[in-house]
Design a protein around this motif. Structure first.
Motif, PDB file in Angstrom:
ATOM      1  N   LEU A   6       0.775  -1.221   0.160  1.00  0.00           N
ATOM      2  CA  LEU A   6      -0.113   0.048  -0.022  1.00  0.00           C
ATOM      3  C   LEU A   6       1.104   1.341  -0.082  1.00  0.00           C
ATOM      4  N   PRO A   7       0.730   2.154  -0.654  1.00  0.00           N
ATOM      5  CA  PRO A   7       1.368   3.568  -0.656  1.00  0.00           C
ATOM      6  C   PRO A   7       1.471   4.017   0.623  1.00  0.00           C
ATOM      7  N   PRO A   8       2.927   4.344   0.938  1.00  0.00           N
ATOM      8  CA  PRO A   8       3.215   4.845   2.429  1.00  0.00           C
ATOM      9  C   PRO A   8       2.361   5.827   2.931  1.00  0.00           C
ATOM     10  N   ASP A   9       1.966   6.773   1.963  1.00  0.00           N
ATOM     11  CA  ASP A   9       1.339   7.893   2.541  1.00  0.00           C
ATOM     12  C   ASP A   9      -0.149   7.700   2.964  1.00  0.00           C
ATOM     13  N   HIS A  10      -0.741   6.595   2.100  1.00  0.00           N
ATOM     14  CA  HIS A  10      -2.025   6.042   2.450  1.00  0.00           C
ATOM     15  C   HIS A  10      -1.909   5.233   3.643  1.00  0.00           C
ATOM     16  N   LEU A  11      -1.113   4.315   3.885  1.00  0.00           N
ATOM     17  CA  LEU A  11      -0.731   3.382   5.078  1.00  0.00           C
ATOM     18  C   LEU A  11      -0.510   4.487   6.159  1.00  0.00           C
ATOM     19  N   THR A  12       0.035   5.433   6.360  1.00  0.00           N
ATOM     20  CA  THR A  12       0.150   6.303   7.231  1.00  0.00           C
ATOM     21  C   THR A  12      -1.262   7.109   7.848  1.00  0.00           C
ATOM     22  N   LEU A  13      -1.907   7.288   6.693  1.00  0.00           N
ATOM     23  CA  LEU A  13      -3.384   7.925   6.940  1.00  0.00           C
ATOM     24  C   LEU A  13      -4.278   7.158   7.663  1.00  0.00           C
ATOM     25  N   LEU A  14      -4.042   5.662   7.152  1.00  0.00           N
ATOM     26  CA  LEU A  14      -4.799   4.808   7.876  1.00  0.00           C
ATOM     27  C   LEU A  14      -4.744   4.665   8.975  1.00  0.00           C
ATOM     28  N   ARG A  15      -3.277   4.393   9.514  1.00  0.00           N
ATOM     29  CA  ARG A  15      -3.027   4.231  10.990  1.00  0.00           C
ATOM     30  C   ARG A  15      -3.387   5.375  11.878  1.00  0.00           C
ATOM     31  N   GLU A  16      -3.107   6.515  11.542  1.00  0.00           N
ATOM     32  CA  GLU A  16      -3.306   7.916  12.023  1.00  0.00           C
ATOM     33  C   GLU A  16      -5.111   7.823  12.411  1.00  0.00           C
ATOM     34  N   THR A  17      -5.829   7.631  11.326  1.00  0.00           N
ATOM     35  CA  THR A  17      -7.259   7.886  11.414  1.00  0.00           C
ATOM     36  C   THR A  17      -7.739   6.620  12.439  1.00  0.00           C
ATOM     37  N   VAL A  18      -7.325   5.280  12.233  1.00  0.00           N
ATOM     38  CA  VAL A  18      -7.877   4.271  13.149  1.00  0.00           C
ATOM     39  C   VAL A  18      -7.413   4.711  14.631  1.00  0.00           C
ATOM     40  N   GLY A  19      -6.089   5.404  14.667  1.00  0.00           N
ATOM     41  CA  GLY A  19      -5.704   5.629  16.119  1.00  0.00           C
ATOM     42  C   GLY A  19      -6.443   6.765  16.623  1.00  0.00           C
ATOM     43  N   ASP A  20      -6.607   7.748  15.992  1.00  0.00           N
ATOM     44  CA  ASP A  20      -7.266   8.885  16.470  1.00  0.00           C
ATOM     45  C   ASP A  20      -8.782   8.513  16.882  1.00  0.00           C
ATOM     46  N   THR A  21      -9.339   7.525  16.068  1.00  0.00           N
ATOM     47  CA  THR A  21     -10.702   7.224  16.383  1.00  0.00           C
ATOM     48  C   THR A  21     -11.003   6.128  17.559  1.00  0.00           C
ATOM     49  N   LEU A  22     -10.090   5.192  17.252  1.00  0.00           N
ATOM     50  CA  LEU A  22     -10.360   4.136  18.340  1.00  0.00           C
ATOM     51  C   LEU A  22      -9.370   4.025  19.334  1.00  0.00           C
ATOM     52  N   GLY A  23      -8.129   4.665  19.252  1.00  0.00           N
ATOM     53  CA  GLY A  23      -7.194   4.648  20.209  1.00  0.00           C
ATOM     54  C   GLY A  23      -6.556   3.205  20.107  1.00  0.00           C
ATOM     55  N   ASP A  24      -6.087   2.543  21.174  1.00  0.00           N
ATOM     56  CA  ASP A  24      -5.501   1.172  21.166  1.00  0.00           C
ATOM     57  C   ASP A  24      -6.684  -0.007  21.063  1.00  0.00           C
ATOM     58  N   ARG A  25      -7.797   0.319  20.831  1.00  0.00           N
ATOM     59  CA  ARG A  25      -8.664  -0.732  20.451  1.00  0.00           C
ATOM     60  C   ARG A  25      -8.572  -0.975  18.923  1.00  0.00           C
ATOM     61  N   GLY A  26      -7.896  -0.124  18.253  1.00  0.00           N
ATOM     62  CA  GLY A  26      -7.679  -0.595  16.572  1.00  0.00           C
ATOM     63  C   GLY A  26      -6.261  -0.734  16.454  1.00  0.00           C
ATOM     64  N   SER A  27      -6.060  -1.639  15.273  1.00  0.00           N
ATOM     65  CA  SER A  27      -4.767  -1.753  14.716  1.00  0.00           C
ATOM     66  C   SER A  27      -4.667  -1.914  13.452  1.00  0.00           C
ATOM     67  N   VAL A  28      -3.487  -1.594  12.775  1.00  0.00           N
ATOM     68  CA  VAL A  28      -3.770  -1.778  11.290  1.00  0.00           C
ATOM     69  C   VAL A  28      -2.215  -2.800  11.004  1.00  0.00           C
ATOM     70  N   HIS A  29      -2.417  -3.843  10.150  1.00  0.00           N
ATOM     71  CA  HIS A  29      -1.371  -4.830   9.769  1.00  0.00           C
ATOM     72  C   HIS A  29      -1.378  -4.818   8.383  1.00  0.00           C
ATOM     73  N   ALA A  30      -0.051  -4.242   7.860  1.00  0.00           N
ATOM     74  CA  ALA A  30       0.495  -4.523   6.466  1.00  0.00           C
ATOM     75  C   ALA A  30       1.140  -5.751   6.251  1.00  0.00           C
ATOM     76  N   ARG A  31       0.689  -6.578   5.495  1.00  0.00           N
ATOM     77  CA  ARG A  31       1.067  -7.745   5.403  1.00  0.00           C
ATOM     78  C   ARG A  31       1.451  -8.216   3.667  1.00  0.00           C
ATOM     79  N   GLY A  32       2.235  -9.031   3.371  1.00  0.00           N
ATOM     80  CA  GLY A  32       2.606  -9.617   2.045  1.00  0.00           C
ATOM     81  C   GLY A  32       1.524 -10.382   1.821  1.00  0.00           C
ATOM     82  N   PRO A  33       1.484 -11.040   0.588  1.00  0.00           N
ATOM     83  CA  PRO A  33       0.419 -11.817  -0.198  1.00  0.00           C
ATOM     84  C   PRO A  33       0.323 -13.180   0.657  1.00  0.00           C
ATOM     85  N   GLY A  34      -0.786 -13.680   0.585  1.00  0.00           N
ATOM     86  CA  GLY A  34      -1.040 -14.798   1.683  1.00  0.00           C
ATOM     87  C   GLY A  34      -2.648 -15.248   1.886  1.00  0.00           C
TER      88      GLY A  34
END
Length: 270
Positions: free
Chosen positions: A67-95
């Motif tokens: 995922l483009p790095p700027d979009h990944l950063t946006l995702l993590r910041e938005t989830v963190g701002d909305t849910l705090g430690d109740r949310g996590s973003v996991h960037a993984r390879g194909p599987g």
């Protein structure tokens, strides 16, 4: 029993998803496509989690390591701002998404004393009713009090919801959806150490192969969005428009709609 809400977001891997974007990274990571996916994710799916009457849950988002790095950063910041430690973003390879979510579940539950976990499917452009997780917890407690012989898990299908159609001109139309064993509103109760995962089952054949409960209490449990960028066939029944009773119930169970309707109106006028 901790509910773990699991979501695929622009994930390039195996998860039973067969759209063009699932096979082509150029389509999957197109900037216009990502911008619209993020808008719906923030305004619908994530907003519905913030509105939950029972805030005891964890949200796990699986996305691609490419995922483009700027979009990944946006995702993590938005989830963190909305849910705090109740949310996590996991960037993984194909599987295989189900196997990866099984690993994520173990990480989430590692420091908890829970014997069971509740897994919930949520697509990035859909929403859960504000009492969905609270109602699911009640259903799960009843199921544990009456276990199924020779099985240590149970699926739950919440059959009734709303199809929200975003028309080509940006206007919105709403239709009643009654569909047992569809992906929206699907949940799994299982021991924390179970090898089962909600993404490792065909929801179309679920009733034939697994113990399950269909919840039809005449409440609207989910909002499914139909739009030009849907990743799956957006089937809905135009002969089932919402009646006034349904509309009142929808406004109550999906508080996010007030701001989303205003957003859509502004986009149409802009």
């Amino acid at each position: 029993m901790l509910p773990v809400v699991e979501m695929r977001y622009a994930y390039f891997g195996q998860s039973g998803w067969r759209s063009e974007a699932s096979r082509d990274k150029a389509v999957l990571f197109d900037s216009d496509r990502l911008a619209e996916r993020f808008r719906l994710f923030r305004s619908l799916a994530l907003a519905s989690l913030a509105d939950q009457s029972d805030g005891n849950f964890h949200f796990a988002l699986l996305t691609s390591e490419d995922l483009p790095p700027d979009h990944l950063t946006l995702l993590r910041e938005t989830v963190g701002d909305t849910l705090g430690d109740r949310g996590s973003v996991h960037a993984r390879g194909p599987g295989m998404a189900g196997r990866i979510f099984r690993e994520i579940r173990q990480e989430v539950m590692a420091n908890r004393a829970d014997s069971h976990v509740l897994e919930v499917v949520l697509d990035d452009d859909d929403a859960l009713a504000k009492d969905f997780l609270a109602d699911l917890g009640q259903s799960a407690r009843l199921a544990r009090a009456r276990p199924t012989p020779n099985r240590d898990y149970m699926f739950f299908s919440h059959s009734r919801g709303v199809s929200m159609v975003i028309e080509q001109d940006g206007s919105l139309n709403f239709y009643l959806r009654e569909s047992p064993y569809n992906n929206q509103g699907l949940a799994l109760l299982a021991p924390v150490a179970s090898k089962r995962n909600i993404y490792l089952v065909s929801h179309k054949r679920l009733a034939w192969n697994h113990p399950s409960v269909v919840v039809n209490d005449m409440q609207l449990h989910y909002l499914r969005t139909i739009h030009a960028g849907n990743d799956s066939a957006g089937r809905y029944n135009r002969s089932k428009p919402l009646k006034p009773l349904h509309r009142r119930q929808m406004r109550d169970r999906f508080p996010l709609l007030q701001s989303f309707l205003a957003e859509q109106k502004a986009r149409r006028q802009g």
